[in-house]
Enzyme design. Structure first.
Site, mmCIF file in Angstrom:
data_model
loop_
_atom_site.group_PDB
_atom_site.id
_atom_site.type_symbol
_atom_site.label_atom_id
_atom_site.label_comp_id
_atom_site.label_asym_id
_atom_site.label_seq_id
_atom_site.Cartn_x
_atom_site.Cartn_y
_atom_site.Cartn_z
ATOM 1 N N LYS A 1 0.830 -1.212 0.000
ATOM 2 C CA LYS A 1 0.000 0.000 0.000
ATOM 3 C C LYS A 1 0.865 1.263 0.000
ATOM 4 C CE LYS A 1 -2.319 -0.895 3.827
ATOM 5 N NZ LYS A 1 -1.714 -2.182 4.239
ATOM 6 N N ARG B 1 -9.101 1.667 9.790
ATOM 7 C CA ARG B 1 -8.772 0.275 10.045
ATOM 8 C C ARG B 1 -9.864 -0.432 10.834
ATOM 9 N NH1 ARG B 1 -2.827 0.896 9.475
ATOM 10 N NH2 ARG B 1 -1.784 -1.098 9.722
ATOM 11 N N ARG C 1 11.416 -5.739 3.504
ATOM 12 C CA ARG C 1 11.026 -4.334 3.449
ATOM 13 C C ARG C 1 12.003 -3.447 4.210
ATOM 14 N NH1 ARG C 1 4.972 -2.271 4.459
ATOM 15 N NH2 ARG C 1 5.224 -2.615 6.689
ATOM 16 N N ARG D 1 11.658 -1.973 10.014
ATOM 17 C CA ARG D 1 10.794 -1.628 11.149
ATOM 18 C C ARG D 1 10.710 -2.759 12.175
ATOM 19 N NH1 ARG D 1 5.500 0.330 8.077
ATOM 20 N NH2 ARG D 1 4.600 -0.811 9.821
ATOM 21 N N ARG E 1 -0.089 -8.921 13.175
ATOM 22 C CA ARG E 1 -0.688 -7.852 12.352
ATOM 23 C C ARG E 1 -1.612 -8.431 11.282
ATOM 24 N NH1 ARG E 1 4.298 -4.946 10.244
ATOM 25 N NH2 ARG E 1 2.866 -3.514 9.226
HETATM 26 P P1 AMP Z 1 1.221 0.681 9.124
HETATM 27 O O1 AMP Z 1 2.442 1.455 8.833
HETATM 28 O O2 AMP Z 1 -0.007 1.214 8.418
HETATM 29 O O3 AMP Z 1 1.404 -0.806 8.910
HETATM 30 O O4 AMP Z 1 0.916 0.878 10.690
HETATM 31 C C1 AMP Z 1 1.833 0.453 11.681
HETATM 32 C C2 AMP Z 1 1.131 0.328 13.021
HETATM 33 O O5 AMP Z 1 0.578 1.592 13.406
HETATM 34 C C3 AMP Z 1 -0.070 -0.627 13.028
HETATM 35 O O6 AMP Z 1 0.318 -1.973 13.223
HETATM 36 C C4 AMP Z 1 -0.882 -0.069 14.202
HETATM 37 O O7 AMP Z 1 -0.302 -0.432 15.438
HETATM 38 C C5 AMP Z 1 -0.687 1.429 14.036
HETATM 39 N N1 AMP Z 1 -1.725 2.033 13.153
HETATM 40 C C6 AMP Z 1 -1.528 2.631 11.946
HETATM 41 N N2 AMP Z 1 -2.668 3.093 11.446
HETATM 42 C C7 AMP Z 1 -3.637 2.794 12.347
HETATM 43 C C8 AMP Z 1 -5.039 2.989 12.405
HETATM 44 N N3 AMP Z 1 -5.696 3.589 11.396
HETATM 45 N N4 AMP Z 1 -5.698 2.523 13.496
HETATM 46 C C9 AMP Z 1 -5.064 1.919 14.512
HETATM 47 N N5 AMP Z 1 -3.745 1.685 14.527
HETATM 48 C C10 AMP Z 1 -3.023 2.112 13.457
#
Ligand code: AMP
Length: 215
Positions: free
Chosen positions: A13, A88, A127, A160, A171
Protein backbone atom coordinates in the site's frame (compact mmCIF):
# COMPACT_ATOMS: atom_id res chain seq x y z
CA UNK A 1 -11.19 12.56 -5.11
CA UNK A 2 -10.81 10.66 -1.83
CA UNK A 3 -9.36 7.17 -2.11
CA UNK A 4 -9.07 4.60 0.65
CA UNK A 5 -6.47 1.93 0.27
CA UNK A 6 -7.24 -1.31 2.08
CA UNK A 7 -5.14 -4.46 2.23
CA UNK A 8 -3.05 -6.52 4.64
CA UNK A 9 0.35 -5.41 5.96
CA UNK A 10 3.08 -5.96 3.40
CA UNK A 11 0.80 -5.88 0.36
CA UNK A 12 2.49 -2.72 -0.95
CA UNK A 13 0.00 0.00 0.00
CA UNK A 14 2.69 2.48 1.01
CA UNK A 15 4.84 1.93 -2.09
CA UNK A 16 1.89 2.30 -4.44
CA UNK A 17 0.29 5.21 -2.62
CA UNK A 18 3.51 7.26 -2.55
CA UNK A 19 4.02 6.67 -6.28
CA UNK A 20 0.51 7.64 -7.26
CA UNK A 21 0.41 10.64 -4.93
CA UNK A 22 3.77 11.89 -6.27
CA UNK A 23 2.70 11.60 -9.90
CA UNK A 24 -0.79 13.11 -9.68
CA UNK A 25 -0.12 15.60 -6.86
CA UNK A 26 -2.49 14.12 -4.31
CA UNK A 27 -1.97 14.08 -0.58
CA UNK A 28 -0.80 10.73 0.85
CA UNK A 29 -2.11 10.29 4.38
CA UNK A 30 -0.60 7.28 6.14
CA UNK A 31 -1.58 6.98 9.79
CA UNK A 32 1.31 4.53 10.28
CA UNK A 33 3.75 7.22 9.03
CA UNK A 34 2.10 9.90 11.19
CA UNK A 35 2.37 7.64 14.26
CA UNK A 36 6.02 6.82 13.55
CA UNK A 37 6.74 10.56 13.19
CA UNK A 38 4.99 11.21 16.54
CA UNK A 39 7.13 8.52 18.16
CA UNK A 40 10.28 9.94 16.66
CA UNK A 41 9.36 13.40 17.91
CA UNK A 42 8.63 11.98 21.37
CA UNK A 43 5.13 13.52 21.55
CA UNK A 44 2.58 12.35 24.12
CA UNK A 45 0.60 10.65 21.35
CA UNK A 46 3.74 8.91 20.11
CA UNK A 47 4.42 7.56 23.59
CA UNK A 48 0.84 6.35 24.00
CA UNK A 49 0.92 4.59 20.61
CA UNK A 50 4.27 2.87 21.08
CA UNK A 51 3.17 -0.23 23.03
CA UNK A 52 0.29 -1.00 20.68
CA UNK A 53 2.45 -0.65 17.58
CA UNK A 54 5.28 -2.80 18.90
CA UNK A 55 2.77 -5.55 19.75
CA UNK A 56 1.17 -5.38 16.28
CA UNK A 57 -2.13 -4.21 17.81
CA UNK A 58 -4.26 -1.29 16.68
CA UNK A 59 -3.81 2.06 18.36
CA UNK A 60 -7.14 3.16 19.98
CA UNK A 61 -9.58 4.84 17.59
CA UNK A 62 -9.80 8.09 19.57
CA UNK A 63 -6.03 8.70 19.28
CA UNK A 64 -6.05 7.95 15.54
CA UNK A 65 -9.00 10.23 14.86
CA UNK A 66 -7.37 13.15 16.66
CA UNK A 67 -4.25 12.56 14.61
CA UNK A 68 -6.14 12.47 11.29
CA UNK A 69 -8.32 15.50 12.11
CA UNK A 70 -5.25 17.46 13.07
CA UNK A 71 -3.34 16.45 9.94
CA UNK A 72 -6.24 17.29 7.61
CA UNK A 73 -6.23 20.88 8.88
CA UNK A 74 -3.03 21.35 6.89
CA UNK A 75 -4.44 19.84 3.67
CA UNK A 76 -5.95 22.12 1.00
CA UNK A 77 -9.73 21.58 0.75
CA UNK A 78 -9.56 20.81 -2.97
CA UNK A 79 -6.61 18.38 -2.75
CA UNK A 80 -7.11 14.74 -3.70
CA UNK A 81 -6.32 12.38 -0.81
CA UNK A 82 -5.15 8.77 -0.60
CA UNK A 83 -5.68 7.31 2.86
CA UNK A 84 -3.24 4.48 3.48
CA UNK A 85 -3.72 2.34 6.59
CA UNK A 86 -6.77 4.36 7.64
CA UNK A 87 -9.55 3.62 8.43
CA UNK A 88 -8.77 0.28 10.04
CA UNK A 89 -12.03 -0.28 11.97
CA UNK A 90 -15.66 0.42 11.13
CA UNK A 91 -15.72 2.96 13.99
CA UNK A 92 -12.89 4.86 12.27
CA UNK A 93 -14.72 4.67 8.91
CA UNK A 94 -17.91 6.11 10.43
CA UNK A 95 -15.97 8.97 12.01
CA UNK A 96 -14.07 9.62 8.78
CA UNK A 97 -17.38 10.16 6.95
CA UNK A 98 -18.22 12.90 9.46
CA UNK A 99 -14.78 14.53 9.14
CA UNK A 100 -15.01 14.52 5.33
CA UNK A 101 -18.51 15.98 5.31
CA UNK A 102 -17.09 18.94 7.19
CA UNK A 103 -14.84 19.62 4.16
CA UNK A 104 -17.56 18.78 1.59
CA UNK A 105 -15.81 15.60 0.57
CA UNK A 106 -16.76 11.94 0.64
CA UNK A 107 -15.02 8.64 0.04
CA UNK A 108 -15.11 8.07 -3.74
CA UNK A 109 -13.10 4.86 -4.15
CA UNK A 110 -11.99 2.02 -1.93
CA UNK A 111 -9.16 0.06 -3.52
CA UNK A 112 -8.49 -3.34 -1.97
CA UNK A 113 -5.00 -4.76 -2.56
CA UNK A 114 -4.84 -8.55 -2.39
CA UNK A 115 -1.95 -11.04 -2.07
CA UNK A 116 -1.36 -14.46 -0.52
CA UNK A 117 0.01 -14.78 3.04
CA UNK A 118 3.24 -16.37 1.72
CA UNK A 119 3.87 -13.37 -0.49
CA UNK A 120 3.12 -10.92 2.35
CA UNK A 121 5.54 -12.57 4.77
CA UNK A 122 8.27 -12.58 2.08
CA UNK A 123 7.74 -8.93 1.28
CA UNK A 124 7.75 -7.82 4.92
CA UNK A 125 11.02 -9.63 5.58
CA UNK A 126 12.74 -7.64 2.79
CA UNK A 127 11.03 -4.33 3.45
CA UNK A 128 13.14 -1.30 4.31
CA UNK A 129 11.39 1.95 5.23
CA UNK A 130 12.45 5.56 5.30
CA UNK A 131 11.84 6.96 8.79
CA UNK A 132 12.05 10.48 7.35
CA UNK A 133 9.70 10.65 4.33
CA UNK A 134 7.83 7.34 4.52
CA UNK A 135 9.15 5.90 1.23
CA UNK A 136 9.25 2.10 1.18
CA UNK A 137 11.78 -0.18 -0.54
CA UNK A 138 12.34 -3.92 -0.74
CA UNK A 139 15.83 -5.39 -0.86
CA UNK A 140 14.61 -8.12 -3.26
CA UNK A 141 12.07 -6.36 -5.48
CA UNK A 142 12.58 -2.59 -5.35
CA UNK A 143 16.02 -1.87 -3.83
CA UNK A 144 17.11 1.75 -3.37
CA UNK A 145 19.77 3.05 -5.77
CA UNK A 146 22.29 3.41 -2.94
CA UNK A 147 22.18 0.55 -0.47
CA UNK A 148 20.59 1.53 2.84
CA UNK A 149 19.74 5.10 1.69
CA UNK A 150 16.37 6.56 0.74
CA UNK A 151 16.13 7.54 -2.97
CA UNK A 152 13.75 10.40 -2.17
CA UNK A 153 15.38 12.15 0.78
CA UNK A 154 18.70 10.39 1.47
CA UNK A 155 17.88 9.29 5.05
CA UNK A 156 19.15 5.93 6.33
CA UNK A 157 16.57 3.16 5.77
CA UNK A 158 15.37 0.93 8.61
CA UNK A 159 13.80 -2.52 9.02
CA UNK A 160 10.79 -1.63 11.15
CA UNK A 161 10.53 -3.38 14.52
CA UNK A 162 6.97 -4.38 13.72
CA UNK A 163 8.15 -6.07 10.49
CA UNK A 164 9.82 -8.80 12.59
CA UNK A 165 8.19 -12.27 12.12
CA UNK A 166 6.11 -12.62 15.35
CA UNK A 167 4.62 -9.15 15.10
CA UNK A 168 3.92 -9.64 11.39
CA UNK A 169 1.77 -12.70 12.15
CA UNK A 170 -0.17 -10.77 14.77
CA UNK A 171 -0.69 -7.85 12.35
CA UNK A 172 -2.12 -10.25 9.76
CA UNK A 173 -4.62 -11.62 12.30
CA UNK A 174 -5.57 -8.10 13.41
CA UNK A 175 -6.11 -7.12 9.75
CA UNK A 176 -8.41 -10.06 9.16
CA UNK A 177 -10.43 -9.57 12.33
CA UNK A 178 -10.70 -5.79 12.53
CA UNK A 179 -9.98 -4.24 9.14
CA UNK A 180 -11.11 -6.72 6.44
CA UNK A 181 -14.80 -6.30 7.52
CA UNK A 182 -14.50 -2.76 6.13
CA UNK A 183 -14.57 -4.19 2.59
CA UNK A 184 -18.17 -5.28 3.12
CA UNK A 185 -18.97 -2.13 5.08
CA UNK A 186 -17.90 0.07 2.16
CA UNK A 187 -19.81 -2.25 -0.19
CA UNK A 188 -22.98 -0.86 1.40
CA UNK A 189 -21.83 2.76 1.01
CA UNK A 190 -21.84 5.08 -2.04
CA UNK A 191 -18.12 4.51 -2.60
CA UNK A 192 -17.00 2.20 -5.41
CA UNK A 193 -15.00 -0.77 -4.10
CA UNK A 194 -12.35 -2.06 -6.52
CA UNK A 195 -10.19 -5.15 -5.82
CA UNK A 196 -6.65 -5.08 -7.27
CA UNK A 197 -4.30 -8.06 -7.35
CA UNK A 198 -1.03 -6.90 -5.80
CA UNK A 199 0.97 -10.03 -6.59
CA UNK A 200 2.45 -8.61 -9.82
CA UNK A 201 5.50 -6.31 -10.04
CA UNK A 202 5.39 -2.73 -8.77
CA UNK A 203 4.80 -1.15 -12.23
CA UNK A 204 1.96 -3.47 -13.15
CA UNK A 205 0.25 -3.01 -9.78
CA UNK A 206 0.61 0.76 -10.20
CA UNK A 207 -1.14 0.54 -13.60
CA UNK A 208 -4.03 -1.42 -12.06
CA UNK A 209 -4.19 1.04 -9.16
CA UNK A 210 -4.36 4.01 -11.51
CA UNK A 211 -7.08 2.34 -13.53
CA UNK A 212 -9.03 1.67 -10.33
CA UNK A 213 -9.00 5.40 -9.47
CA UNK A 214 -9.53 6.56 -13.07
CA UNK A 215 -6.07 8.08 -13.58
P1 AMP B 1 1.22 0.68 9.12
O1 AMP B 1 2.44 1.45 8.83
O2 AMP B 1 -0.01 1.21 8.42
O3 AMP B 1 1.40 -0.81 8.91
O4 AMP B 1 0.92 0.88 10.69
C1 AMP B 1 1.83 0.45 11.68
C2 AMP B 1 1.13 0.33 13.02
O5 AMP B 1 0.58 1.59 13.41
C3 AMP B 1 -0.07 -0.63 13.03
O6 AMP B 1 0.32 -1.97 13.22
C4 AMP B 1 -0.88 -0.07 14.20
O7 AMP B 1 -0.30 -0.43 15.44
C5 AMP B 1 -0.69 1.43 14.04
N1 AMP B 1 -1.72 2.03 13.15
C6 AMP B 1 -1.53 2.63 11.95
N2 AMP B 1 -2.67 3.09 11.45
C7 AMP B 1 -3.64 2.79 12.35
C8 AMP B 1 -5.04 2.99 12.41
N3 AMP B 1 -5.70 3.59 11.40
N4 AMP B 1 -5.70 2.52 13.50
C9 AMP B 1 -5.06 1.92 14.51
N5 AMP B 1 -3.75 1.69 14.53
C10 AMP B 1 -3.02 2.11 13.46
Amino acid sequence: MVVILLGPPGVGKGTQAVRLADSVGWEHVSTGDLLRAARRDGTELGQKAQGYMDAGELVPDALILDLVRDHLKGVAPEAGIIFDGFPRTTAQAEKLDGVLQGTRRRVDRVVVFEASDDELVKRLAGRRSCPQCGAVFNVHFTPPENEGKCDRCGAALVHRDDDQPDTVLRRLVVYREQTAPLIEWYGHSDAKVVPVSAEAGVDEVQRSFRKAVGR
